[in-house]
Design an enzyme around this catalytic site. Structure first.
Site, PDB file in Angstrom:
ATOM      1  N   CYS A 155       0.104  29.405 -13.949  1.00 51.54           N
ATOM      2  CA  CYS A 155      -0.409  29.967 -15.190  1.00 51.54           C
ATOM      3  C   CYS A 155      -1.013  28.905 -16.103  1.00 51.54           C
ATOM      4  CB  CYS A 155       0.708  30.715 -15.903  1.00 51.54           C
ATOM      5  SG  CYS A 155       1.348  32.015 -14.846  1.00 51.54           S
ATOM      6  N   GLU A 156      -2.097  28.330 -15.659  1.00 42.92           N
ATOM      7  CA  GLU A 156      -2.873  27.352 -16.408  1.00 42.92           C
ATOM      8  C   GLU A 156      -4.310  27.522 -15.941  1.00 42.92           C
ATOM      9  OE1 GLU A 156      -2.154  24.508 -18.409  1.00 42.92           O
ATOM     10  OE2 GLU A 156      -0.053  25.099 -18.530  1.00 42.92           O
ATOM     11  N   TYR A 198      -6.143  14.175 -12.704  1.00 40.21           N
ATOM     12  CA  TYR A 198      -7.170  13.131 -12.572  1.00 40.21           C
ATOM     13  C   TYR A 198      -8.548  13.676 -12.195  1.00 40.21           C
ATOM     14  CZ  TYR A 198      -2.943  10.369 -11.244  1.00 40.21           C
ATOM     15  OH  TYR A 198      -1.717   9.790 -11.157  1.00 40.21           O
ATOM     16  N   PRO A 252       0.821  -1.214   0.000  1.00 41.13           N
ATOM     17  CA  PRO A 252       0.000   0.000   0.000  1.00 41.13           C
ATOM     18  C   PRO A 252       0.854   1.262   0.000  1.00 41.13           C
ATOM     19  CG  PRO A 252       0.051  -0.958   2.198  1.00 41.13           C
ATOM     20  CD  PRO A 252       0.841  -1.873   1.307  1.00 41.13           C
ATOM     21  N   TYR A 310       0.995  11.276  -3.223  1.00 39.68           N
ATOM     22  CA  TYR A 310       1.004  11.784  -4.602  1.00 39.68           C
ATOM     23  C   TYR A 310       0.800  13.297  -4.681  1.00 39.68           C
ATOM     24  CZ  TYR A 310       0.598   6.774  -5.257  1.00 39.68           C
ATOM     25  OH  TYR A 310       0.804   5.418  -5.191  1.00 39.68           O
TER      26      TYR A 310
END
Ligand code: PLP
Length: 442
Positions: free
Chosen positions: A365-366, A336, A290, A394
């Site tokens: 900047c997106e 995701y 895990p 993550y």
């Protein structure tokens, strides 16, 4: 309840000042002391889930717990998991080196990945990594060749693709037939034959699979165990072997939002052991790997609110509130469409503000740099500190320097004490690896 079923770290409370605290540390104080964005990791939550896993499997004698380092691999995290008796699943020289430098017994380390380089294989062999999970024909030949050069025998597992589709985001499914990982079941005999008859420096110990991540349906694990046991029985019979190791990977889900209901680790253990007992074959060792379910719940990220903007689209109002971090410290929402919960840390000050629906935007900047799309919060104002929950896995491990922004610091909290475990990057760190060729120098 096991810790992966909690949305917030298990020590989360509102303290006497009316602020959220974790590990006995006031989050507003942490933000002030260390700055934001800040990753905060709660030691009690991390140790809690380790113990949940160990207790859940205590009746299965030969369970080996391996932490999937890719979820979050820093030296202090490795120390805690080592103390809890975990081994480590690694996928790169960097992870292997971090684990090694943290003082781990390298026989408890497994090296996994679909394109291990010669250099990485050499390092892993030199540092005496305990197991290789061999992913493909190319690797088997390369590994055998390097092992022969070094006059070593290598214990290996075969990474298989069991052909299971589990219900999770397609980018984090790994067990389906068209996956880039592992041997599909039609290739098992060919590779086993090569290992038994040609690759003399490879010692086959068992099989390995990992069917995906953020899995809520335990039946996927039962199906996986079933397929792997049958495969072991078949290989043993056909090649007259005694494979006795089965690595079933990781993948158990966590609770990112109130709507998520991940299973209890105990129920996972029941499903796995039940599937084992249905077969006569003795499989002494089961590895579990895990990652997310070990580290996610223990982590939160603190941000400071800055600008905001209201747009009126077809008489529908959308309000953006921007914070000082975003997709570079947490790429999961833009990669995701992952969802998160956030709260202002100054609960008492917020209690008399009106609630409104806001979209928490990052500073990068997106347009896709949105941390949370539409969440109801007491009207956020510039200077508020926001806590985003369940960011242990993550996030830092996928962080980048996009827009040339320094990666945040990480602090470990326990019993009202906080310690830096990753320093905030400096501007100097950002240009450390740059080089200006002589002809361009000023
Ligand atoms: C990513 C990965 C894991 C960990 O998965 P989680 O969903 O984080 O538990 C385990 N094993 C392998 C082989 C992996 O690639």
């Amino acid at each position: 309840m096991s810790v992966n079923q909690f949305l917030k770290p298990i020590t989360t409370e509102v303290n006497e000042k009316g602020h959220i605290s974790i590990g006995g540390c006031d989050l507003a104080d942490l933000a002030k002391k260390y700055g934001t964005p800040l990753y905060v990791l709660d030691e009690e939550t991390l140790r809690g889930i380790c113990r949940d896993y160990k207790n859940a499997f205590k009746d299965y004698p030969n369970i080996k717990m391996m932490y999937a380092s890719k979820a979050l691999c820093t030296s202090a995290v490795v120390r805690i998991l080592d103390e809890e008796g975990f081994g480590f699943d690694t996928v790169s020289s960097g992870e292997i080196y971090t684990v090694y430098k943290s003082g781990v017994d390298m026989s408890k380390v497994l090296f996994n990945g679909n394109n291990k380089t010669r250099k990485e294989i050499e390092l892993a062999l030199d540092l005496k990594v305990g197991r290789f999970s061999v992913d493909n024909f190319y690797e088997a030949e390369l590994l055998n060749q390097i092992a022969e050069e070094k006059d070593l025998n290598v214990d290996i597992l075969l990474r298989l693709t069991p052909g299971i589709e589990c219900h999770t985001h397609e980018y984090i499914q790994t067990g389906q037939i068209d996956s880039k990982f592992g041997f599909d079941l039609t290739q098992v005999d060919e590779i086993t034959d090569l290992i038994v008859n040609k690759y003399k420096n490879l010692k086959l110990k068992g099989v390995h699979a990992h069917i995906g991540s953020q899995i809520f349906e335990l039946k996927s694990f039962a199906d996986e165990v079933e397929i792997l046991i049958k495969e072991i029985e078949r290989i043993n019979k056909k090649f007259n072997l005694k494979l006795d190791e089965m690595n079933i990977g990781g993948g158990l889900g966590v609770k990112y939002t109130e709507e998520d209901c991940p299973p209890d680790v105990k129920d996972l253990a029941d499903v796995i052991t039940e599937a084992m007992h249905k077969h006569s074959v003795e499989i002494p060792v089961i590895y579990l790997e895990p990652g997310r379910s070990i580290i996610s719940t223990a982590g939160v990220t603190l941000y400071t609110v800055g600008s905001s903007k209201t747009v009126n689209i077809d008489s529908k109002i959308k309000r953006y509130v921007s914070v000082d971090g975003g997709m570079a410290d947490n790429p999961r929402p833009s990669m995701y469409q992952a969802e998160y919960l956030a709260e202002g840390v100054n609960v008492s000050a917020l209690s008399n503000r009106v609630k409104e629906k806001v979209t928490i935007a990052g500073r990068y900047c997106e347009s896709g740099d949105i941390i949370i799309n539409e969440i109801e919060l007491p009207k956020p104002q510039a200077g508020d500190v926001l806590c985003v929950y369940n960011t242990g896995a993550y996030n830092y491990s996928m962080a980048s320097n996009y827009n040339r922004v320094e990666k945040p610091a990480m602090v470990l909290v326990k019993s009202a004490q906080s310690d830096i475990i990753v320093n905030r990057e400096s501007l100097e760190d950002l240009i450390l690896h740059d080089n200006i060729p002589d002809r361009l120098r000023k």
